[in-house]
Design an enzyme around this catalytic site. Structure first.
Site, PDB file in Angstrom:
ATOM      1  N   HIS A 178      -2.351   3.061   6.044  1.00  0.00           N
ATOM      2  CA  HIS A 178      -3.910   3.135   6.859  1.00  0.00           C
ATOM      3  C   HIS A 178      -3.490   2.487   8.082  1.00  0.00           C
ATOM      4  CE1 HIS A 178      -5.836   3.527   2.714  1.00  0.00           C
ATOM      5  NE2 HIS A 178      -5.585   4.708   2.996  1.00  0.00           N
ATOM      6  N   ARG A 239      -5.219   4.529  -8.251  1.00  0.00           N
ATOM      7  CA  ARG A 239      -4.250   3.710  -8.407  1.00  0.00           C
ATOM      8  C   ARG A 239      -4.651   2.329  -8.745  1.00  0.00           C
ATOM      9  NH1 ARG A 239      -2.933   4.954  -2.122  1.00  0.00           N
ATOM     10  NH2 ARG A 239      -3.326   7.070  -2.263  1.00  0.00           N
TER      11      ARG A 239
END
Ligand code: ADP
Length: 396
Positions: A178, A239
């Site tokens: 990210h 996740r």
């Protein structure tokens, strides 16, 4: 005349695209291709000028999928003849790419070498690059890596406490992901708070389906929560984020699971989905409000982990000036922001509840004037950031 850039984000079975004018900061067209490689039909959705078109051709591979996208541009506009460059979102650049790069054979060969680090992502990106180059061969293609911003991490932050030779042989270290978003969002903060980037100690919380947090000192990252892979750190949609690494071997023995099975469990069946049965934070919030036990526990685990990281990063920074929320959950969930800020009174955080509830597309403050840490909401825009970085690279 506009000098648009085509931004492509190729996943294993999907392609997202935007045609962007980086100077005007406008989106001229955007779309999504789904179910590439599926035995059935694929779906291509194209939007421009407030209208949307969908077609459902068979999409055997990324080349066929991109041909379908280009046909959408031909049929419905805008034309692609003025496109000046194609920007490709490339996920894993290892420690090899610290900045956007014009793609040539050597870059593709290096990306190929990095496939073991991102076996699901990098092959799709390489296929997408080859397909786009064959369709738009007369303009530069640029790769922008999710890991690039974090190549600046200090050694003590990116080094795992494992055998040095093992780590070196296999390039095992924290890479972070990210990065385009953390960099873009952290660069929006100075204008809102009236302090130079170089003077600011920031924490950025990118809370989407995938989630990560970073500590940024004077514009440079000093730590981030994702690691060798995007599995580490915060609790995410599906996740697990951080767990005891011993769980891996324990689950292998107790469940008799293969490496692939455990990897899939931790990536696709854990996080909020594993804890609550829902991946979407809106559903978790609704269940929490009704007092659903799993949702209450799940939300508390999510917030606890986030607050733990914020506290740790505040300590690493020495002084915390700004705390910024971004991405799907961070931008939209006043509920999550309030739960986090209510637990940060020890750091001198005071939320302005009315500002937290108000919706505003521009970057804005949601903390009270007396708050020691300024709290912000900033919309991320990875596609625009990629288009601007590409324009910048090609002008230099
Ligand atoms: P990604 O890019 O990682 O797929 P996004 O940044 O688009 O994810 O975030 C998507 C997530 O944002 C959704 O799964 C949902 O959990 C969350 N989200 C979107 N809108 C809201 C909302 N109004 N309230 C709470 N969560 C929201």
């Amino acid at each position: 005349m506009a000098k648009p850039i085509l931004v492509l984000n190729c996943g294993s079975s999907s392609i997202k695209y935007q045609l962007i004018d980086p100077d005007e900061e406008t989106v001229l067209a955007k779309g999504l291709v789904e179910r590439i490689g599926d035995a059935g039909n694929g779906i291509v959705t194209h939007e421009t000028d407030g209208q949307e078109w969908t077609i459902t051709p068979q999409l055997h591979n990324h080349t066929v999928a991109l041909q379908a996208v280009f046909k959408m541009f031909d049929d419905h506009g805008p034309g692609l003849k003025n496109v000046t460059a194609v920007a490709h979102r490339a996920v894993h650049g290892g420690d090899r790419f610290a900045a956007p790069v014009v793609i040539d054979d050597e870059v593709i060969a290096t990306m190929q070498e990095l496939v073991p680090l991102a076996p699901l992502h990098n092959p799709a990106v390489i296929e997408g690059i080859r397909a786009a180059q064959s369709l738009l061969g007369n303009v530069p293609h640029v790769a922008i890596f999710d890991t690039a911003f974090f190549t600046q991490l200090p050694e003590e932050a990116y080094t795992y406490a494992i055998n040095r030779d093992l780590a070196k042989r296999n390039a095992i270290r924290k890479y972070g992901f990210h990065g385009t978003s953390h960099q873009y969002v952290s660069q929006q903060v100075p204008a809102v708070v009236g302090t130079d980037l170089g003077e600011l100690n920031q924490i950025v919380c990118h809370l989407g389906n995938g989630a990560s947090i970073s500590a940024i000192k004077g514009g440079k990252p000093i730590d981030t929560s994702m690691g060798l892979t995007p599995l580490a750190g915060l609790v995410m949609g599906t996740r697990s984020g951080d767990i005891d690494p011993g769980v891996f071997a324990y689950a292998a023995r107790s469940e008799g699971w293969s490496t692939e099975r455990i990897d899939s469990e931790l990536n696709k069946n854990s996080g909020m989905l594993g804890l609550t049965g829902d991946t979407d934070m809106r559903d978790v919030e609704a269940a929490f409000e009704k007092g659903d036990e799993a949702a209450v526990t799940g939300m508390n685990v999510y917030i606890h982990r986030l607050v733990f990281y914020i506290g740790g990063y505040a300590a690493l920074l020495g002084r915390l000036d700004t705390l910024t929320f971004t991405a799907g959950v961070g931008e939209n969930s006043s509920f999550v922001r309030k739960m986090v800020c209510d637990r940060l009174v020890g750091l001198g955080v005071v939320l302005d509840e009315a500002k937290n509830e108000a919706r505003d597309k521009a970057p804005h403050l949601i903390s009270a004037p007396e708050s020691k840490v300024k709290v912000l909401v900033v919309r991320t825009n990875e596609e625009l950031a990629m288009a601007k970085q590409t324009e910048h690279l090609l002008a230099s």
